[in-house]
Scaffold this active site. Structure first.
Site, PDB file in Angstrom:
ATOM      1  CG  HIS A  71     -35.810  -0.465  62.868  1.00 16.47           C
ATOM      2  ND1 HIS A  71     -36.214  -0.502  64.191  1.00 16.47           N
ATOM      3  CD2 HIS A  71     -34.776  -1.343  62.776  1.00 16.47           C
ATOM      4  CE1 HIS A  71     -35.450  -1.337  64.854  1.00 16.47           C
ATOM      5  NE2 HIS A  71     -34.577  -1.865  64.019  1.00 16.47           N
ATOM      6  CB  SER A  72     -38.265  -3.541  63.506  1.00 16.98           C
ATOM      7  OG  SER A  72     -38.660  -4.683  64.226  1.00 16.98           O
TER       8      SER A  72
END
Length: 236
Positions: A71-72
């Site tokens: 994520h991210s």
């Protein structure tokens, strides 16, 4: 059934995946989430954290071919892990995540975006080693579509983020190129501009790029939907 490893983004920990673990397990997968060094319950001092330390922590968590979801900011360490040793990585899934460009750090990538909405939510530490999330901007930037209790759950657990891993330039080679990739684009993202997510995924196989109409945090706003999306990408 797939083995799935979930890797959190900046200032978060394994805790952020709490609502996704059950739905993915119910879909028949073996799923785990880890704390990267200095996050969650990991005691590593912030000053000791490097991008390669992140990548090694990911590789250390793998015992057999695994689908790795980042994520991210975790787009960088999962990519670096694949470049170091692709043998136990079946696929990389980027969840509104940064995909490294040659000789670019994550900081460089952020600046290449057409806008930087995340900056107002970040506060650099006095010693320059880390940044933290300003709670007054957290909902707007990260959690605008999340239930109130989930937002509070996150605010109670956010931690400082070491800057060095995000300031480290990398160029990925043949090992990384050998690993299949997918991208989950979050169309209502207030942290990583959705249009820049599309740019980063432009050279992915179009059949492996999917969209969710969520904020930057679908693991809290739509965990069942995220589980179904990961399941679809995990199924040949």
């Amino acid at each position: 059934m797939a083995d799935i490893l979930l890797v959190h983004g900046s200032c978060h920990g394994a805790w952020c995946w709490r609502d996704v673990l059950g739905p993915l397990t119910d879909l028949g997968h073996h799923v785990r989430a880890i704390d990267l060094p200095s996050h969650g319950e990991d005691p590593t001092p912030l000053g000791d954290v490097t991008l390669d330390l992140y990548a090694r922590a990911i590789l250390d968590a793998l015992t057999r071919p695994t689908l790795v979801v980042g994520h991210s900011m975790a787009g960088y360490p999962i990519s670096r892990a694949a470049d170091l040793d692709p043998s136990r990585i079946a696929r990389l899934i980027y969840l509104c995540a940064y995909v490294p460009w040659p000789d670019h750090s994550l900081v460089d990538m952020r600046l290449r975006a057409p806008r930087q909405p995340i900056l107002k939510a970040l506060e650099k530490s006095a010693d320059g080693l880390s940044f933290s999330i300003r709670p007054e901007h957290a909902r707007e930037v990260f959690y605008h579509d999340c239930p109130d209790d989930a937002v509070q759950y996150a605010l109670d657990r956010l931690c400082p983020q070491a800057i060095l891993p995000q300031a480290t330039k990398i160029t990925l080679g043949a090992n990384y190129a050998s690993v299949p990739r997918s991208y989950i684009r979050c169309t209502e993202d207030g942290a990583v501009p959705p249009e820049f997510q599309a740019t980063m995924a432009a050279d992915f196989d179009p059949d492996t790029v999917v969209h969710m109409q969520t904020s930057h945090s679908p693991f809290l706003s739509d965990p069942a939907g995220l589980a179904r999306t990961i399941d679809a990408l995990a199924t040949p």
